[in-house]
Design a protein around this motif. Structure first.
Motif, PDB file in Angstrom:
ATOM      1  N   LEU A   1       7.541  -1.579 -12.557  1.00  0.00           N
ATOM      2  CA  LEU A   1       8.307  -0.372 -12.906  1.00  0.00           C
ATOM      3  C   LEU A   1       8.186  -0.252 -14.586  1.00  0.00           C
ATOM      4  O   LEU A   1       7.978   0.358 -15.256  1.00  0.00           O
ATOM      5  CB  LEU A   1       9.485   0.089 -12.379  1.00  0.00           C
ATOM      6  CG  LEU A   1       9.648   0.396 -10.847  1.00  0.00           C
ATOM      7  CD1 LEU A   1      10.912   0.497 -10.686  1.00  0.00           C
ATOM      8  CD2 LEU A   1       8.878   1.659 -10.678  1.00  0.00           C
ATOM      9  N   GLU A   2       8.495  -1.530 -15.036  1.00  0.00           N
ATOM     10  CA  GLU A   2       8.351  -1.828 -16.626  1.00  0.00           C
ATOM     11  C   GLU A   2       7.238  -1.547 -17.175  1.00  0.00           C
ATOM     12  O   GLU A   2       7.002  -0.725 -18.088  1.00  0.00           O
ATOM     13  CB  GLU A   2       8.865  -3.247 -16.840  1.00  0.00           C
ATOM     14  CG  GLU A   2      10.370  -3.643 -16.641  1.00  0.00           C
ATOM     15  CD  GLU A   2      10.753  -5.128 -16.909  1.00  0.00           C
ATOM     16  OE1 GLU A   2      11.476  -5.176 -17.602  1.00  0.00           O
ATOM     17  OE2 GLU A   2       9.830  -6.130 -16.266  1.00  0.00           O
ATOM     18  N   ALA A   3       5.976  -1.932 -16.438  1.00  0.00           N
ATOM     19  CA  ALA A   3       4.579  -1.805 -16.902  1.00  0.00           C
ATOM     20  C   ALA A   3       4.363  -0.262 -16.648  1.00  0.00           C
ATOM     21  O   ALA A   3       3.536   0.415 -17.574  1.00  0.00           O
ATOM     22  CB  ALA A   3       3.624  -2.510 -16.107  1.00  0.00           C
TER      23      ALA A   3
ATOM     24  N   GLY B   1       0.901  -1.145   0.072  1.00  0.00           N
ATOM     25  CA  GLY B   1       0.222   0.192   0.041  1.00  0.00           C
ATOM     26  C   GLY B   1       0.554   1.262   0.076  1.00  0.00           C
ATOM     27  O   GLY B   1       0.177   2.358  -0.152  1.00  0.00           O
ATOM     28  N   ARG B   2       2.157   1.316   0.390  1.00  0.00           N
ATOM     29  CA  ARG B   2       3.038   2.408   0.213  1.00  0.00           C
ATOM     30  C   ARG B   2       3.989   2.526  -1.029  1.00  0.00           C
ATOM     31  O   ARG B   2       4.820   3.399  -0.908  1.00  0.00           O
ATOM     32  CB  ARG B   2       3.777   2.237   1.593  1.00  0.00           C
ATOM     33  CG  ARG B   2       3.255   2.577   2.961  1.00  0.00           C
ATOM     34  CD  ARG B   2       4.001   2.197   4.162  1.00  0.00           C
ATOM     35  NE  ARG B   2       3.191   1.969   5.169  1.00  0.00           N
ATOM     36  CZ  ARG B   2       3.901   1.869   6.236  1.00  0.00           C
ATOM     37  NH1 ARG B   2       5.218   2.106   6.586  1.00  0.00           N
ATOM     38  NH2 ARG B   2       3.440   1.496   7.580  1.00  0.00           N
ATOM     39  N   MET B   3       3.791   1.535  -2.118  1.00  0.00           N
ATOM     40  CA  MET B   3       4.565   1.481  -2.823  1.00  0.00           C
ATOM     41  C   MET B   3       4.325   1.982  -4.542  1.00  0.00           C
ATOM     42  O   MET B   3       5.046   1.574  -5.463  1.00  0.00           O
ATOM     43  CB  MET B   3       5.008   0.041  -3.194  1.00  0.00           C
ATOM     44  CG  MET B   3       6.000  -0.376  -1.908  1.00  0.00           C
ATOM     45  SD  MET B   3       7.485   0.628  -1.566  1.00  0.00           S
ATOM     46  CE  MET B   3       8.343  -0.120  -3.051  1.00  0.00           C
ATOM     47  N   SER B   4       3.196   2.966  -4.660  1.00  0.00           N
ATOM     48  CA  SER B   4       2.793   3.728  -5.515  1.00  0.00           C
ATOM     49  C   SER B   4       3.966   4.310  -6.480  1.00  0.00           C
ATOM     50  O   SER B   4       4.836   4.956  -5.432  1.00  0.00           O
ATOM     51  CB  SER B   4       1.633   4.528  -5.651  1.00  0.00           C
ATOM     52  OG  SER B   4       1.537   5.143  -6.774  1.00  0.00           O
ATOM     53  N   ALA B   5       4.353   4.247  -7.554  1.00  0.00           N
ATOM     54  CA  ALA B   5       5.122   5.059  -8.375  1.00  0.00           C
ATOM     55  C   ALA B   5       4.666   6.360  -8.430  1.00  0.00           C
ATOM     56  O   ALA B   5       5.724   7.386  -8.646  1.00  0.00           O
ATOM     57  CB  ALA B   5       5.652   4.457  -9.671  1.00  0.00           C
ATOM     58  N   PHE B   6       3.607   6.720  -8.011  1.00  0.00           N
ATOM     59  CA  PHE B   6       2.942   8.070  -8.210  1.00  0.00           C
ATOM     60  C   PHE B   6       2.615   8.772  -6.780  1.00  0.00           C
ATOM     61  O   PHE B   6       1.571   8.269  -6.254  1.00  0.00           O
ATOM     62  CB  PHE B   6       1.789   8.349  -9.358  1.00  0.00           C
ATOM     63  CG  PHE B   6       2.504   7.721 -10.541  1.00  0.00           C
ATOM     64  CD1 PHE B   6       3.291   8.277 -11.183  1.00  0.00           C
ATOM     65  CD2 PHE B   6       1.889   6.179 -11.040  1.00  0.00           C
ATOM     66  CE1 PHE B   6       3.540   7.606 -12.335  1.00  0.00           C
ATOM     67  CE2 PHE B   6       2.376   5.674 -12.295  1.00  0.00           C
ATOM     68  CZ  PHE B   6       3.250   6.481 -12.871  1.00  0.00           C
ATOM     69  N   PRO B   7       3.001   9.794  -6.395  1.00  0.00           N
ATOM     70  CA  PRO B   7       2.456  10.449  -5.139  1.00  0.00           C
ATOM     71  C   PRO B   7       1.280  10.733  -4.966  1.00  0.00           C
ATOM     72  O   PRO B   7       0.563  10.852  -4.115  1.00  0.00           O
ATOM     73  CB  PRO B   7       3.606  11.631  -4.862  1.00  0.00           C
ATOM     74  CG  PRO B   7       3.937  11.991  -6.342  1.00  0.00           C
ATOM     75  CD  PRO B   7       4.219  10.618  -6.951  1.00  0.00           C
ATOM     76  N   ASP B   8       0.489  11.253  -6.392  1.00  0.00           N
ATOM     77  CA  ASP B   8      -0.789  11.634  -6.453  1.00  0.00           C
ATOM     78  C   ASP B   8      -1.747  10.445  -6.727  1.00  0.00           C
ATOM     79  O   ASP B   8      -3.023  10.816  -6.996  1.00  0.00           O
ATOM     80  CB  ASP B   8      -0.980  12.838  -7.671  1.00  0.00           C
ATOM     81  CG  ASP B   8      -0.475  12.224  -8.903  1.00  0.00           C
ATOM     82  OD1 ASP B   8       0.246  11.271  -8.810  1.00  0.00           O
ATOM     83  OD2 ASP B   8      -0.616  12.833  -9.909  1.00  0.00           O
ATOM     84  N   ASP B   9      -1.354   9.296  -6.791  1.00  0.00           N
ATOM     85  CA  ASP B   9      -2.303   8.121  -6.871  1.00  0.00           C
ATOM     86  C   ASP B   9      -1.456   6.776  -5.799  1.00  0.00           C
ATOM     87  O   ASP B   9      -0.951   5.927  -6.478  1.00  0.00           O
ATOM     88  CB  ASP B   9      -2.048   7.541  -8.190  1.00  0.00           C
ATOM     89  CG  ASP B   9      -3.085   6.425  -8.674  1.00  0.00           C
ATOM     90  OD1 ASP B   9      -3.731   5.923  -7.646  1.00  0.00           O
ATOM     91  OD2 ASP B   9      -3.088   6.005  -9.647  1.00  0.00           O
TER      92      ASP B   9
ATOM     93  N   HIS C   1      -1.694   3.011  -6.750  1.00  0.00           N
ATOM     94  CA  HIS C   1      -1.604   2.548  -8.203  1.00  0.00           C
ATOM     95  C   HIS C   1      -0.947   1.232  -8.223  1.00  0.00           C
ATOM     96  O   HIS C   1      -1.289   0.397  -9.090  1.00  0.00           O
ATOM     97  CB  HIS C   1      -0.705   3.790  -8.910  1.00  0.00           C
ATOM     98  CG  HIS C   1      -0.316   3.246 -10.328  1.00  0.00           C
ATOM     99  ND1 HIS C   1       0.833   2.650 -10.843  1.00  0.00           N
ATOM    100  CD2 HIS C   1      -1.088   3.809 -11.327  1.00  0.00           C
ATOM    101  CE1 HIS C   1       0.592   2.491 -12.107  1.00  0.00           C
ATOM    102  NE2 HIS C   1      -0.519   3.396 -12.578  1.00  0.00           N
ATOM    103  N   PHE C   2       0.061   1.100  -7.318  1.00  0.00           N
ATOM    104  CA  PHE C   2       1.037  -0.267  -7.295  1.00  0.00           C
ATOM    105  C   PHE C   2      -0.091  -1.331  -6.766  1.00  0.00           C
ATOM    106  O   PHE C   2      -0.051  -2.422  -7.204  1.00  0.00           O
ATOM    107  CB  PHE C   2       2.128  -0.215  -6.309  1.00  0.00           C
ATOM    108  CG  PHE C   2       2.685  -1.589  -6.199  1.00  0.00           C
ATOM    109  CD1 PHE C   2       3.208  -2.293  -7.285  1.00  0.00           C
ATOM    110  CD2 PHE C   2       2.851  -2.150  -4.839  1.00  0.00           C
ATOM    111  CE1 PHE C   2       3.898  -3.420  -7.118  1.00  0.00           C
ATOM    112  CE2 PHE C   2       3.343  -3.389  -4.842  1.00  0.00           C
ATOM    113  CZ  PHE C   2       3.730  -4.260  -5.876  1.00  0.00           C
ATOM    114  N   LEU C   3      -0.806  -1.249  -5.670  1.00  0.00           N
ATOM    115  CA  LEU C   3      -1.580  -2.111  -5.145  1.00  0.00           C
ATOM    116  C   LEU C   3      -2.837  -2.741  -6.298  1.00  0.00           C
ATOM    117  O   LEU C   3      -2.954  -3.698  -6.410  1.00  0.00           O
ATOM    118  CB  LEU C   3      -2.461  -1.377  -4.293  1.00  0.00           C
ATOM    119  CG  LEU C   3      -3.263  -2.284  -3.218  1.00  0.00           C
ATOM    120  CD1 LEU C   3      -2.391  -3.333  -2.406  1.00  0.00           C
ATOM    121  CD2 LEU C   3      -4.004  -1.648  -1.932  1.00  0.00           C
TER     122      LEU C   3
END
Length: 455
Positions: A82-84, A44-52, A55-57
């Motif tokens: 990250l590739e995706a 839940g803390r690993m999104s690549a985007f701070p505004d979303d 996203h990773f979840l």
């Protein structure tokens, strides 16, 4: 960084991403195939985007539907993610916005007017309007002790992340790991995955292992600081708040997590002598409390310690000697003891973490420093930058064409090596570069990001 540029550019823009390995995304951190190597933070803390933040979840649930926000997933999954991310950003980029993936290694860089010229190791020359150095972490440095022929032998593994690094380590071999942080933890997991039964010694000055994450911990409110310009004051406030939190039945980890958004501003507010004091006396304590391991990983380490396979020591290495029979004799001085002890092992693996000497880390960085285009930060942990990541030259002037993010900003920000900090830097820097390039719209722009991964 490349994904943010592609997502936010309205065009025209050419982004070239230079990567030595040829595979963009996993890098060193997420290229492992080991199923036991887990992320050190919950999904839940690993999104690549701070505004979303989810996203990773959402992505991981496409391949592992039952993943919860507090679960620790396999690290290789994050490399795939990250590739995706880059692939999707490329596909959805605005008309006139393109990405070129280049395989190669940047050997030198020079500034020619408002342009930057790069020369690759194979002699290829590239011209760019802006360059962002996204080089990540350097490999560990050899210990400055008499090595007795160790460093040039097959008995020594300078980086456990090098391809095939552990192929000569047999299950019955005895091993000495230098360092007891998360790199050591990953190395132990790799050995255990191959049914290692020989003795594993792990050694560091303090002999401290990373603490473990606890499920359900919520970041607490910011800690109140009376003297934020003194390390002693910050430490006292943290300890006081941790005691109060524990007395109330909560977890001290929430105090550490609550401090995270303030760490960069606190670090910048400390005078350089205070920062050095922190590095000298408190860095090890900070690392084990701040950089924690997943609960499942902690369980494996406990099992190995209970079985006598893994032993952790607080000691300093004094020197090595390789015997004629191929053994390594490691002389150490245990903490608080004057007399030396000796470990007799078959392999020594350096798990001390990234080399702190920037000039030694990579020839590109060394050349930049020698040319005066950049300078090391005051602590020698990375390169000096302004508040947004523009590199400072030897005279302290902020560049308009050279930028960086991630570990190279550690001396300026301290917390600058994990996804939650890097994603914020990537967004802010991409916006700054796009605004800057928009004001120079006389020709189609190219941003070139040399991203050599260290061996």
């Amino acid at each position: 960084m490349a994904a943010q540029l592609l997502r936010n550019a309205s065009g025209p823009l050419r982004v070239a991403l230079l990567e030595r390995s040829g595979r963009v995304g996993p890098g060193l951190a997420y290229s492992t195939d080991s199923a036991s190597h887990l992320l050190n933070a919950p999904a839940g803390r690993m999104s690549a985007f701070p505004d979303d933040p989810e996203h990773f979840l959402r992505w991981i649930r496409r391949v592992e539907p039952d993943t919860g926000p507090g679960d620790f997933v396999q690290r290789r999954r994050y490399g795939q993610y990250l590739e995706a991310v880059l692939r999707e950003a490329r596909e959805k980029a605005a008309p006139g916005v393109g990405l070129a993936l280049l395989e190669g290694e940047a050997a030198s860089l020079s500034q020619e007017g408002d342009d930057v010229r790069l020369v690759l190791a194979d002699g290829t020359r590239l011209l760019a309007r802006t360059v962002a150095l996204a080089v990540g972490n350097a490999i560990p440095a050899d210990l400055p002790v008499p090595d007795g022929g160790l460093y040039s032998s097959r008995r020594y593994i300078r980086s456990p992340w090098a391809e095939g690094a552990l192929r000569h380590v047999q299950p019955h071999h005895s091993v000495l790991l230098i360092g007891t942080g998360l790199t050591m933890v990953d190395t132990v997991l790799s050995l255990a995955e191959h049914n290692h039964e020989g003795r594993i010694h792990a050694i560091s000055r303090h002999g401290l292992l990373p603490h473990v994450h606890r499920p359900g911990v919520v970041a607490g409110p910011p800690v109140s600081l009376s003297e934020p310009s003194r390390v002693r004051s910050v430490l006292s406030a943290l300890r006081r708040e941790a005691r109060r939190t524990t007395d109330e039945g909560a977890d001290w980890r929430g105090v550490m997590d609550g401090l995270r958004p303030l760490t960069a501003s606190l670090w910048r507010g400390l005078p350089v002598p205070e920062r050095r004091r922190f590095l000298r006396h408190l860095r090890a304590l900070w690392d084990v409390h701040r950089h924690r391991m997943a609960p499942g990983v902690h369980d494996i380490l406990q099992q190995l310690q209970s079985a006598g396979v893994l032993r952790v020591h607080a000691a300093r290495v004094r020197g090595f000697q390789v015997t004629g029979e191929g053994w390594v004799m490691a002389r150490v001085r245990p903490r608080g003891v004057e007399r030396e002890a000796t470990f007799r092992v078959q392999h020594v693996i350096n798990c001390t973490g990234p080399d702190a000497c920037i000039g030694r880390a990579h020839p590109l960085l060394r050349g930049l420093m020698e040319s005066g285009l950049v300078q090391a930060d005051a602590l020698g942990l990375g390169l000096a930058t302004d508040t947004e990541g523009a590199l400072l030259d030897a005279e302290g002037r902020a560049s308009r064409v050279l930028f960086t993010l991630g570990p190279l900003r550690r001396g300026v920000l301290w917390e600058s090596t994990a996804i939650p900090e890097i994603r914020v830097q990537a967004l802010a820097l991409s916006r700054r570069l796009l605004e800057q390039l928009a004001s120079r719209a006389d020709v189609p722009e190219t941003l070139l990001s040399p991203s050599p991964t260290f061996p």
